[in-house]
Motif scaffolding. Structure first.
Motif, PDB file in Angstrom:
ATOM      1  N   LEU A 207       0.850  -1.191   0.000  1.00  0.00           N
ATOM      2  CA  LEU A 207       0.000   0.000   0.000  1.00  0.00           C
ATOM      3  C   LEU A 207       0.887   1.243   0.000  1.00  0.00           C
ATOM      4  O   LEU A 207       1.475   1.601   1.020  1.00  0.00           O
ATOM      5  N   TYR A 208       1.004   1.897  -1.168  1.00  0.00           N
ATOM      6  CA  TYR A 208       1.835   3.089  -1.237  1.00  0.00           C
ATOM      7  C   TYR A 208       1.317   4.047  -2.316  1.00  0.00           C
ATOM      8  O   TYR A 208       0.582   3.661  -3.224  1.00  0.00           O
ATOM      9  N   THR A 209       1.741   5.308  -2.179  1.00  0.00           N
ATOM     10  CA  THR A 209       1.422   6.351  -3.157  1.00  0.00           C
ATOM     11  C   THR A 209       2.694   7.114  -3.492  1.00  0.00           C
ATOM     12  O   THR A 209       3.442   7.513  -2.595  1.00  0.00           O
ATOM     13  N   ASP A 210       2.952   7.324  -4.780  1.00  0.00           N
ATOM     14  CA  ASP A 210       4.079   8.132  -5.245  1.00  0.00           C
ATOM     15  C   ASP A 210       3.575   9.528  -5.580  1.00  0.00           C
ATOM     16  O   ASP A 210       2.619   9.684  -6.359  1.00  0.00           O
ATOM     17  N   ILE A 211       4.219  10.548  -5.005  1.00  0.00           N
ATOM     18  CA  ILE A 211       3.842  11.946  -5.246  1.00  0.00           C
ATOM     19  C   ILE A 211       5.045  12.681  -5.836  1.00  0.00           C
ATOM     20  O   ILE A 211       6.137  12.658  -5.253  1.00  0.00           O
ATOM     21  N   THR A 212       4.857  13.338  -6.980  1.00  0.00           N
ATOM     22  CA  THR A 212       5.941  14.035  -7.668  1.00  0.00           C
ATOM     23  C   THR A 212       5.785  15.547  -7.515  1.00  0.00           C
ATOM     24  O   THR A 212       4.691  16.087  -7.718  1.00  0.00           O
ATOM     25  N   PHE A 213       6.885  16.207  -7.149  1.00  0.00           N
ATOM     26  CA  PHE A 213       6.905  17.661  -6.990  1.00  0.00           C
ATOM     27  C   PHE A 213       7.947  18.279  -7.914  1.00  0.00           C
ATOM     28  O   PHE A 213       8.951  17.643  -8.262  1.00  0.00           O
ATOM     29  N   GLU A 214       7.709  19.543  -8.274  1.00  0.00           N
ATOM     30  CA  GLU A 214       8.694  20.345  -8.995  1.00  0.00           C
ATOM     31  C   GLU A 214       9.181  21.457  -8.078  1.00  0.00           C
ATOM     32  O   GLU A 214       8.392  22.079  -7.364  1.00  0.00           O
ATOM     33  N   VAL A 215      10.491  21.719  -8.099  1.00  0.00           N
ATOM     34  CA  VAL A 215      11.080  22.792  -7.299  1.00  0.00           C
ATOM     35  C   VAL A 215      10.894  24.119  -8.025  1.00  0.00           C
ATOM     36  O   VAL A 215      11.381  24.301  -9.147  1.00  0.00           O
ATOM     37  N   LEU A 216      10.199  25.067  -7.387  1.00  0.00           N
ATOM     38  CA  LEU A 216       9.882  26.349  -8.016  1.00  0.00           C
ATOM     39  C   LEU A 216      10.879  27.450  -7.687  1.00  0.00           C
ATOM     40  O   LEU A 216      11.064  28.387  -8.485  1.00  0.00           O
ATOM     41  N   SER A 217      11.490  27.386  -6.510  1.00  0.00           N
ATOM     42  CA  SER A 217      12.384  28.466  -6.103  1.00  0.00           C
ATOM     43  C   SER A 217      13.412  27.965  -5.094  1.00  0.00           C
ATOM     44  O   SER A 217      13.305  26.851  -4.567  1.00  0.00           O
ATOM     45  N   GLU A 218      14.410  28.809  -4.828  1.00  0.00           N
ATOM     46  CA  GLU A 218      15.448  28.482  -3.850  1.00  0.00           C
ATOM     47  C   GLU A 218      14.857  28.301  -2.450  1.00  0.00           C
ATOM     48  O   GLU A 218      15.465  27.659  -1.598  1.00  0.00           O
ATOM     49  N   ALA A 219      13.689  28.869  -2.225  1.00  0.00           N
ATOM     50  CA  ALA A 219      13.054  28.760  -0.909  1.00  0.00           C
ATOM     51  C   ALA A 219      12.663  27.325  -0.572  1.00  0.00           C
ATOM     52  O   ALA A 219      12.363  27.006   0.584  1.00  0.00           O
ATOM     53  N   ALA A 220      12.704  26.453  -1.582  1.00  0.00           N
ATOM     54  CA  ALA A 220      12.378  25.047  -1.333  1.00  0.00           C
ATOM     55  C   ALA A 220      13.456  24.348  -0.524  1.00  0.00           C
ATOM     56  O   ALA A 220      13.202  23.291   0.077  1.00  0.00           O
TER      57      ALA A 220
END
Length: 226
Positions: free
Chosen positions: A131-144
């Motif tokens: 039971l798992y979920t993969d979540i993909t993010f994009e880095v928008l700024s240096e503040a990440a």
């Protein structure tokens, strides 16, 4: 004949009482997370996997749900995909959507709930990592660099309709590697309405009443015999 009736009565009472004191199978599980990058920069994408592990239940899990909170000013949610357990077949059902946080307008959370929705029993998952979920993010700024993802409101339910809360996680997204902290592994469990508990309680009350009335009846019978 009266002795046989008394014997049968006592045996039935013992069986009823035994049914009420048998312990229900315990339910517990732990959510874990991984982040699949070593370095990050603005424009990169990375994936977080949220998994249910350390499953402790003979019934097996038929529902898992969680919320993943993130700062939308420095991260963009690209996509998410939940693994479909083979045993669930067409009974697999998922509810997932990003929503705004009530406390912070810049914070969003991805609500994910997936379950086996058919009436057939015996489909519970007992193996870790299924039971798992993969979540993909994009880095928008240096503040990440240094931003924290929070995985909260983690719950599971087994095939016996037991429902409990699990642990809370924090993932610090550093550009040179993620730090994952299990914030609250000992979170107090909450038991949802369980018809089995209600039935056992009712049977217990009835059994106690039968034993009390039976004791009075047997006492009178012994006095008469004497």
């Amino acid at each position: 004949m009266k002795s046989k009736k008394v014997f049968v009565f006592l045996m039935v009472s013992i069986v009823l009482l035994s049914a009420t004191v048998l312990p229900a199978s315990a339910l517990s599980a732990e959510f874990s997370a991984t982040a699949d990058y070593s370095t990050l920069k603005v424009g990169d994408v990375f994936k977080v996997r949220v998994t249910v592990n350390n499953i402790q239940t003979e019934e097996g899990l038929i529902l898992a749900q969680f919320k993943l909170y993130f700062d939308s000013t420095c991260l963009r949610l690209v996509e998410w995909n939940t693994n479909k357990p083979e045993a669930w077949g067409d009974g697999f059902e998922e509810i997932a959507a990003p929503k705004p946080s009530e406390d912070n307008p810049d914070e969003l959370y991805l609500y994910v709930a997936f379950m086996y929705s058919e009436k057939e029993t015996g489909k519970g998952i007992t193996e870790d990592g299924i039971l798992y979920t993969d979540i993909t993010f994009e880095v928008l700024s240096e503040a990440a660099d240094g931003t924290v993802l929070r995985i909260d409101d983690t719950d599971v339910m087994d095939d016996g309709n037991q429902f409990v809360s699990c642990n809370t996680l924090e993932i610090k997204i550093n550009f040179d590697g993620a730090e994952i902290t299990n914030v609250d592994i000992a979170k107090e469990k909450k038991i949802n309405f369980d018809i089995n508990i209600v039935l056992k309680t009712a049977i217990g009350v009835i059994a106690v009443l039968i034993v009390v009335v039976g004791a009075v009846f047997i006492g009178r019978h012994i006095k008469k015999s004497v």
